[in-house]
Design an enzyme around this catalytic site. Sequence first.
Site, PDB file in Angstrom:
ATOM      1  N   PRO A  93      -1.115  13.246   4.124  1.00  0.00           N
ATOM      2  CA  PRO A  93      -2.123  14.246   3.789  1.00  0.00           C
ATOM      3  C   PRO A  93      -3.489  13.634   4.051  1.00  0.00           C
ATOM      4  O   PRO A  93      -3.938  12.760   3.319  1.00  0.00           O
ATOM      5  CB  PRO A  93      -1.891  14.458   2.285  1.00  0.00           C
ATOM      6  N   ARG A 181     -16.868   3.314  -1.365  1.00  0.00           N
ATOM      7  CA  ARG A 181     -16.851   3.239   0.109  1.00  0.00           C
ATOM      8  C   ARG A 181     -18.280   3.094   0.641  1.00  0.00           C
ATOM      9  O   ARG A 181     -19.037   4.057   0.687  1.00  0.00           O
ATOM     10  CB  ARG A 181     -16.180   4.476   0.684  1.00  0.00           C
ATOM     11  N   LYS A 243       2.325   9.513  -5.015  1.00  0.00           N
ATOM     12  CA  LYS A 243       1.680   8.811  -3.892  1.00  0.00           C
ATOM     13  C   LYS A 243       0.616   7.856  -4.411  1.00  0.00           C
ATOM     14  O   LYS A 243      -0.315   8.278  -5.110  1.00  0.00           O
ATOM     15  CB  LYS A 243       1.007   9.826  -2.953  1.00  0.00           C
ATOM     16  N   HIS A 267      -3.560   3.643  -0.323  1.00  0.00           N
ATOM     17  CA  HIS A 267      -4.433   4.708   0.179  1.00  0.00           C
ATOM     18  C   HIS A 267      -5.189   4.229   1.428  1.00  0.00           C
ATOM     19  O   HIS A 267      -6.354   4.556   1.646  1.00  0.00           O
ATOM     20  CB  HIS A 267      -5.430   5.115  -0.917  1.00  0.00           C
ATOM     21  N   GLY A 300      -1.548   0.946   6.820  1.00  0.00           N
ATOM     22  CA  GLY A 300      -1.545  -0.094   7.852  1.00  0.00           C
ATOM     23  C   GLY A 300      -0.538   0.096   8.965  1.00  0.00           C
ATOM     24  O   GLY A 300      -0.493  -0.710   9.893  1.00  0.00           O
ATOM     25  N   GLY A 321      -0.875   7.625   8.431  1.00  0.00           N
ATOM     26  CA  GLY A 321      -2.218   8.058   8.074  1.00  0.00           C
ATOM     27  C   GLY A 321      -3.105   8.067   9.301  1.00  0.00           C
ATOM     28  O   GLY A 321      -3.061   8.996  10.126  1.00  0.00           O
TER      29      GLY A 321
HETATM   30  C1  LIG Z   1      -9.570  10.556   6.951  1.00  0.00           C
HETATM   31  C2  LIG Z   1      -8.605  10.381   5.844  1.00  0.00           C
HETATM   32  C3  LIG Z   1      -8.520  11.346   4.850  1.00  0.00           C
HETATM   33  C4  LIG Z   1      -7.607  11.191   3.799  1.00  0.00           C
HETATM   34  N1  LIG Z   1      -7.501  12.185   2.855  1.00  0.00           N
HETATM   35  C5  LIG Z   1      -6.547  12.072   1.881  1.00  0.00           C
HETATM   36  C6  LIG Z   1      -6.353  13.128   0.929  1.00  0.00           C
HETATM   37  O1  LIG Z   1      -7.046  14.156   0.955  1.00  0.00           O
HETATM   38  N2  LIG Z   1      -5.391  12.950  -0.016  1.00  0.00           N
HETATM   39  C7  LIG Z   1      -4.607  11.831  -0.056  1.00  0.00           C
HETATM   40  O2  LIG Z   1      -3.726  11.728  -0.915  1.00  0.00           O
HETATM   41  N3  LIG Z   1      -4.763  10.823   0.843  1.00  0.00           N
HETATM   42  C8  LIG Z   1      -5.705  10.924   1.800  1.00  0.00           C
HETATM   43  N4  LIG Z   1      -5.849   9.903   2.719  1.00  0.00           N
HETATM   44  C9  LIG Z   1      -4.962   8.720   2.654  1.00  0.00           C
HETATM   45  C10 LIG Z   1      -3.723   8.920   3.518  1.00  0.00           C
HETATM   46  O3  LIG Z   1      -2.912   9.949   3.005  1.00  0.00           O
HETATM   47  C11 LIG Z   1      -2.879   7.632   3.605  1.00  0.00           C
HETATM   48  O4  LIG Z   1      -2.525   7.203   2.312  1.00  0.00           O
HETATM   49  C12 LIG Z   1      -3.584   6.496   4.332  1.00  0.00           C
HETATM   50  O5  LIG Z   1      -4.326   6.976   5.434  1.00  0.00           O
HETATM   51  C13 LIG Z   1      -2.553   5.478   4.810  1.00  0.00           C
HETATM   52  O6  LIG Z   1      -3.145   4.367   5.390  1.00  0.00           O
HETATM   53  P1  LIG Z   1      -3.317   4.178   6.984  1.00  0.00           P
HETATM   54  O7  LIG Z   1      -4.378   5.131   7.386  1.00  0.00           O
HETATM   55  O8  LIG Z   1      -3.740   2.757   7.128  1.00  0.00           O
HETATM   56  O9  LIG Z   1      -2.009   4.472   7.630  1.00  0.00           O
HETATM   57  C14 LIG Z   1      -6.776  10.044   3.745  1.00  0.00           C
HETATM   58  C15 LIG Z   1      -6.875   9.076   4.764  1.00  0.00           C
HETATM   59  C16 LIG Z   1      -7.766   9.228   5.798  1.00  0.00           C
HETATM   60  C17 LIG Z   1      -7.823   8.178   6.869  1.00  0.00           C
END
Ligand SMILES: Cc1cc2nc3c(=O)[nH]c(=O)nc-3n(C[C@H](O)[C@H](O)[C@H](O)COP(=O)(O)O)c2cc1C
Length: 372
Positions: A93, A181, A243, A267, A300, A321
């Site tokens: 998501p 952030r 999550k 996250h 990651g 992600g």
């Molecule tokens: C641009 C962006 C927006 C995100 N928005 C949400 C969100 O609305 N809700 C949520 O549970 N996680 C959010 N995440 C976290 C992702 O669901 C996920 O946990 C994370 O991207 C995993 O790490 P990775 O990007 O290194 O694979 C977001 C991540 C990114 C990069």
Amino acid sequence: MSAASGVDPMTGEVVDPLPVTLPDIRAAALAKVPAAVRDFLEGGAGDESTLHRNTEGFARWDLLPRVMSGRTPPSTATEFMGLPLDLPLLTAPFGADALFHPEGQTAVARANASAGVRSIVPEAGSFSLEEVAAAAPAAIGLAQLHPMGPPENFALMLARIERAGYRGVCVTVDCPTGGWRERMMRTPLDFEDRIIAANYAEPGALDHQEVFGQLFDHTETSVWDWELLAGLMDRSPLPWMAKGILTVDDAERAIAAGASAVLVSNHGGRQLDGAPTALEQLPDIAEAVGSRAQIALDSGIRRGADIVKALALGADVVVLGRLAVYGLTAAGEAGVRQVHRLLHDEIRTILTLLGRGGVRELRRDAVRRARW
Ligand SMILES: Cc1cc2nc3c(=O)[nH]c(=O)nc-3n(C[C@H](O)[C@H](O)[C@H](O)COP(=O)(O)O)c2cc1C
């Protein structure tokens, strides 16, 4: 799966050839967006030490080949929370999806449908849960909710999720407030209109600030705890996943609250800098609760080898992600399809070299802590 194509599957128009490796898809994506969007996507919390360890940590595990096994071609298919998957993954998501491509999560969902995988559709998305479900019914997976804002709103969202045909709920438990952030302090983004609020766009719905207030205002207090969440989830017939779990204790609490799966995740390094990586925590969590709950991992994952290592260390699936965002940003639906195609082919290659007949056969004996 079909090879990389220079033709847009929706319009039939000839488009730029797709990048042919995952690092190239990332480079193409980052070159396309303005600095503020790039910082929102790539950034993490604090000094970004957890963010960097997320990707570097995969190199700390070696893959152990088993030669002459006669086990080809290997299968990439599996199952998670009752969903059959042709690849061992779901897409994460990620909210504010229209910042990356005008079709956002609807394009991701269509790409997922064609690859036989499912989406986790964000509450803070640019398209409503109903719009994403309608865009690609075959990709309907989980809908994600933040335990945030008025509990009545959470209950209303759950009812919408059930009506729209979702197969489960993903509750993001690691966001009692937005992470610290600093990139976003330097290059802030204006999240107006539907960018994160499509689910709150109808007349009479709550304002998204009322729901996500804690995310934006670090001084706001939260009433949410496991008991409140368990009470609300008990009323839903849908299975749910917690999550953002990083410790055995929290995994136990999630299961006690009724979760049938946990997503081991920091996250993507966006919440608590200094938190351990999901990969480091995975073996202990899988050993403690793996017989009682299914286990997903994110944070990651950047290539097929990372997925193979996560599965060998106890995950049932991974969640993509930024990797999915890179595909979407680089080339919309076709870009996400390309990510899936490359992951599929890389995983099959690695499984063959590991002498394993499929992703479901991956066990701890396929990896070893690196000794260099
Ligand atoms: C641009 C962006 C927006 C995100 N928005 C949400 C969100 O609305 N809700 C949520 O549970 N996680 C959010 N995440 C976290 C992702 O669901 C996920 O946990 C994370 O991207 C995993 O790490 P990775 O990007 O290194 O694979 C977001 C991540 C990114 C990069």
